[in-house]
Motif scaffolding. Structure first.
Motif, short mmCIF file in Angstrom:
data_model
loop_
_atom_site.label_atom_id
_atom_site.label_comp_id
_atom_site.label_asym_id
_atom_site.label_seq_id
_atom_site.Cartn_x
_atom_site.Cartn_y
_atom_site.Cartn_z
N GLY A 259 0.78 -1.23 0.00
CA GLY A 259 0.00 0.00 0.00
C GLY A 259 0.82 1.29 0.00
N ALA A 260 2.13 1.18 -0.14
CA ALA A 260 2.95 2.41 -0.16
C ALA A 260 2.52 3.29 -1.33
N GLU A 261 2.31 4.56 -1.06
CA GLU A 261 1.95 5.51 -2.11
C GLU A 261 3.13 5.78 -3.02
N GLU A 262 4.32 5.75 -2.42
CA GLU A 262 5.56 5.99 -3.15
C GLU A 262 6.71 5.50 -2.29
N TYR A 263 7.85 5.40 -2.91
CA TYR A 263 9.09 5.11 -2.19
C TYR A 263 10.00 6.32 -2.38
N ILE A 264 10.63 6.73 -1.29
CA ILE A 264 11.56 7.85 -1.35
C ILE A 264 12.95 7.37 -0.95
N PHE A 265 13.97 8.03 -1.49
CA PHE A 265 15.35 7.58 -1.32
C PHE A 265 16.25 8.73 -0.92
#
Length: 185
Positions: free
Chosen positions: A95-101
């Protein structure tokens, strides 16, 4: 002076957060985070389940445990990570809306008023989520630190559950979430 004396629990406006871990095998870790809204109102919460490598590459040492800089990146919608001794793994937040790095590097500019070795430093996730600083995270979706972003609104007295999995790429489970995950937990 106790925590209750601070007033943070007045009017029951808080969350209880429970984190459970289970292993399907030594290289397959299942994680369930349960967040309970103890308030009488719907309440928003941002959750950033994170994966990062301990920064030992910048120490200038060599030998066991001090290999080259590992990496985390997105490929085909999934987060992959690789470290010389551990090999390649896959990380997924349901369900992650996005992944950030970003990179697991200290923000030397903020702390010591000296130049950063990278524009993407440890405090990037806070700057991105709390301060709205979109350029704080790496737009190329790679680094040594990653988070799945979930923005939830939990009804009063309700519990939100988030499922996370980290597995060795060579030992991929046949089903990431669903019944096998729930049975494992």
């Amino acid at each position: 002076y106790e925590l209750l004396d601070t007033g943070v629990f007045d009017q029951d406006r808080y969350f209880d957060v429970f984190v459970e871990y289970a292993k399907a095998n030594p290289n397959d870790i299942a994680i369930r985070i349960s967040i309970v809204n103890r308030s009488k109102q719907p309440a928003p919460v941002s959750l950033l389940p994170s994966l990062w490598f301990r920064n030992v590459w910048s120490w200038g040492r060599s030998g066991e445990g001090f290999g080259p800089e590992p990496r985390i990146w997105i490929e085909d919608g999934r987060v992959h990570c690789e470290q010389q001794e551990l090999g390649r793994y896959v990380f997924e937040v349901e369900g992650a809306e996005e992944y950030i790095f970003t990179n697991n590097e200290t923000n030397k500019e903020l702390l010591y008023n000296s130049a950063n070795s990278t524009p993407y430093v440890k405090d990037a996730f806070h700057r991105y989520v709390v301060e709205g600083e979109k350029e704080a995270v790496n737009p190329h979706q790679q680094g040594t630190k990653c988070a799945g972003v979930l923005r939830l609104v939990i009804p009063p007295g309700e519990t939100a559950e988030v499922r996370i999995r980290l597995w060795a790429q060579s030992e991929a489970p046949t089903q990431i979430f669903g019944t096998p995950f729930d049975r494992l937990m």
